[in-house]
Design a protein around this motif. Structure first.
Motif, short mmCIF file in Angstrom:
data_model
loop_
_atom_site.label_atom_id
_atom_site.label_comp_id
_atom_site.label_asym_id
_atom_site.label_seq_id
_atom_site.Cartn_x
_atom_site.Cartn_y
_atom_site.Cartn_z
N LEU A 67 0.85 -1.19 0.00
CA LEU A 67 0.00 0.00 0.00
C LEU A 67 0.88 1.24 0.00
N SER A 68 0.65 2.14 -0.94
CA SER A 68 1.50 3.32 -1.09
C SER A 68 1.31 4.31 0.05
N GLY A 69 2.33 5.12 0.28
CA GLY A 69 2.24 6.16 1.30
C GLY A 69 1.14 7.15 1.00
N GLU A 70 0.93 7.45 -0.29
CA GLU A 70 -0.12 8.41 -0.66
C GLU A 70 -1.50 7.86 -0.32
N ALA A 71 -1.72 6.57 -0.61
CA ALA A 71 -3.02 5.96 -0.29
C ALA A 71 -3.24 5.92 1.22
N MET A 72 -2.19 5.58 1.95
CA MET A 72 -2.30 5.58 3.40
C MET A 72 -2.71 6.96 3.91
N GLN A 73 -2.06 7.98 3.38
CA GLN A 73 -2.34 9.34 3.87
C GLN A 73 -3.76 9.76 3.54
N ARG A 74 -4.26 9.36 2.37
CA ARG A 74 -5.67 9.66 2.04
C ARG A 74 -6.59 9.03 3.08
N GLY A 75 -6.29 7.78 3.44
CA GLY A 75 -7.10 7.09 4.43
C GLY A 75 -7.01 7.72 5.79
N ALA A 101 -9.00 -4.30 0.64
CA ALA A 101 -7.71 -3.64 0.43
C ALA A 101 -6.76 -3.91 1.60
N LEU A 102 -7.28 -3.84 2.82
CA LEU A 102 -6.43 -4.09 3.98
C LEU A 102 -6.27 -5.58 4.26
N ARG A 103 -7.15 -6.42 3.69
CA ARG A 103 -6.89 -7.86 3.74
C ARG A 103 -5.69 -8.20 2.89
N LYS A 104 -5.55 -7.52 1.75
CA LYS A 104 -4.50 -7.84 0.79
C LYS A 104 -3.16 -7.15 1.09
N ALA A 105 -3.21 -5.95 1.63
CA ALA A 105 -1.99 -5.14 1.78
C ALA A 105 -0.99 -5.82 2.72
N VAL A 106 0.22 -6.02 2.24
CA VAL A 106 1.24 -6.68 3.07
C VAL A 106 1.71 -5.77 4.19
N ASN A 107 1.52 -4.46 4.02
CA ASN A 107 1.90 -3.51 5.06
C ASN A 107 0.67 -2.90 5.73
N ALA A 108 -0.40 -3.68 5.78
CA ALA A 108 -1.65 -3.18 6.38
C ALA A 108 -1.46 -2.76 7.83
N GLN A 109 -0.61 -3.50 8.58
CA GLN A 109 -0.44 -3.19 10.00
C GLN A 109 0.15 -1.81 10.23
#
Length: 508
Positions: A67-75, A101-109
């Motif tokens: 998950l990209s930093g930009e997507a994280m920041q939007r969330g 999306a958070l099921r799949k993201a390897v850096n979801a945590q």
């Protein structure tokens, strides 16, 4: 869940919660984040506020599911705004769930840790079938019917299919296709071509092969869709004079040709398509059209109630006496032929040890329930094999589809079951603490003590008691009864094991 059970549960919850108290849910979808706040009104959830924001987490996943930093920041920006709207909601009456999306993201945590700092309740990542169950619960309460229905929910990264009757789901599946992922795959250049449309439809048909025959065999009386894609599609078809209250297969065919004629995503100018949905609208239409063709659906309706409403109704069931998690635990115990008498003996000991230690160890009701459920199922691995059965138990608890539980909830039960016997490993300590902090570690050790006290598998065994001198200094004593000496010996052998996890154990 039968209608009378639901009604009874909600009535009880209403008495516990209070009619004037707010309840809330936040749905972290792959395309949009949704917030709903409601009041209980004579057994019905009445929304008083509803907010949706386009975040498109799924669009921020790369080919390695990072998950990209930009997507994280939007969330995070969205959740910061949402947090300001739920200040009047009691945290115990708020649930926050995350989907594909958070099921799949390897850096979801990483995202979840940062988001939890903003929110009054932790995020629960739910499995696809649990998402399907909650969607059906929301739809069935928003559109009461005794018919057998097929419910379809097209999300950003996954699509849920549920056949149910009344309030009871009969079939549930979550397939890896959605309007955001399909936009990235087929409409990334912003062009709406017949080739792109047909490729999206063919991919949908391929994904449906895994469930189509089974679902058609079960059958349904009518179909209802509960997603932003379905809502926008219905509004556009009405705008074009191609629908009244139902989406029809004929209308979808004409809408497909209309979109191809428009040619570009940025030229879509329908009143029914909000600006934030414009980019993903063609992909959603292609998927919905292919679903209708493949499953032979001539028309379908739309439901405004979906996941976030289902989350609230499920929460009310937990407040009453109809907690689906307990039904799920009972079903697993039966499925794997758990020795109920032994499970009850261990649970009874766990309950006594928990009560004597809860104040010193800062336990709450959720911790009590977690320990009770894990204790109930700690021996399910015996259905697979006796050698190292605790590993089988942990695997089944973590990776089974268990209705009502988040992925983290199942993982915590799995850790408690995993460590109830054999040697404790120092390197497992980090896993336990990262998942549930020191409290999860303490729950693991309490189950371990309870199992040791019940090795003889008889109610006449000598009881044990627990005194917490301080959080990491425990004293356990053995009372009078059968096998008191043996139990004491086993507990003394565990002194070394407890020390590996930083807890001093004294045996009296």
């Amino acid at each position: 869940m039968r209608h009378e059970q639901i009604a009874k549960s909600i009535t009880e919850a209403e008495a516990l919660v209070g009619r004037e108290e707010l309840i809330g849910s936040i749905d972290l979808g792959s395309n949009s984040f949704h917030l709903a706040i409601a009041r209980l009104d004579h057994g019905e959830v009445r929304k008083v506020a509803s907010i949706s924001e386009k975040v498109q987490l799924a669009a921020g996943l790369d080919e390695n599911n990072v998950l990209s930093g930009e997507a994280m920041q939007r969330g995070l920006n969205c959740l910061h705004r949402f947090a300001q709207h739920v200040t009047e909601v009691n945290p115990s009456l708020l649930r926050i769930v995350a989907t594909n999306a958070l099921r799949k993201a390897v850096n979801a945590q990483e995202f979840i840790r940062r988001a939890n700092r903003l929110l009054p309740r932790p995020i629960e990542v739910i499995a696809g079938r649990e998402e399907a169950r909650l969607i059906y619960l929301g739809v069935s309460h928003s559109n009461a019917s005794t018919d057998k229905r097929l419910v379809i929910d097209i999300g950003g990264g996954s699509t849920e299919f549920i056949i149910g009757q009344g309030f009871e789901p009969l079939e549930m599946e979550s397939l890896q296709m959605g309007c955001v992922s399909f936009t990235k795959k087929f409409f990334a250049d912003g062009k709406i071509t017949e080739t792109a449309f047909d490729n999206a439809m063919k991919t949908t048909e391929t994904e449906l092969l895994s469930i189509a025959k089974r679902y058609k065999r079960v059958g349904w009386d009518n179909v209802i869709a509960s997603s932003g894609t379905a809502k926008a599609t219905l509004l556009v078809l009405q705008e074009l004079g191609l629908a009244d209250e139902f989406i029809t297969i004929e209308g979808m065919m004409k809408l497909k040709h209309q979109l191809i004629k428009i040619g570009k995503v940025n030229k879509i100018n329908f009143e029914g398509v909000k600006a934030h949905r414009q980019a993903v609208f063609p992909a959603g239409v292609a998927e919905l059209y292919a679903i209708m063709q493949t499953l032979g659906i001539k028309q379908l309706g739309y439901s405004d109630g979906a996941l976030r409403e289902g989350v609230m109704y499920d929460m009310l069931g937990r407040s009453g006496d109809e907690d689906v998690r307990d039904r799920s635990i009972a079903a697993m115990a039966e499925r794997y032929s758990v020795n109920i008498k032994q499970a009850n003996r261990v649970m009874t000991t766990c309950a006594r040890l928990f009560e004597s230690s809860k104040d010193k160890l800062d336990f709450d009701d959720e911790d009590r329930d977690l320990l009770r459920r894990a204790a109930n199922l700690h021996e399910i691995g015996l259905a697979i094999g006796h050698s190292n059965y605790q590993k089988h138990s942990a695997y089944l608890l973590e990776f089974s589809d268990i209705a009502g539980f988040s992925q983290a909830g199942q993982a915590m039960m799995a850790q408690i079951a995993l460590h109830h016997r054999r040697k404790l490993k120092a390197d497992a300590l980090e896993t336990v603490e990262n998942l549930g902090g020191r409290k999860l570690l303490y729950l693991c050790l309490i189950l371990r003590l309870a199992v040791q006290a019940n090795q003889s598998r008889t109610t006449k065994a000598a009881p044990i008691s627990l005194k917490i001198v301080k959080k990491d200094h425990w004293q356990v004593s053995v009372g009078e009864g059968l096998h008191a000496e043996l139990i004491g010996t086993q507990l003394n052998a565990d002194v070394v094991q407890f020390a590996k996890w930083g807890v001093v154990l004294e045996v009296a």
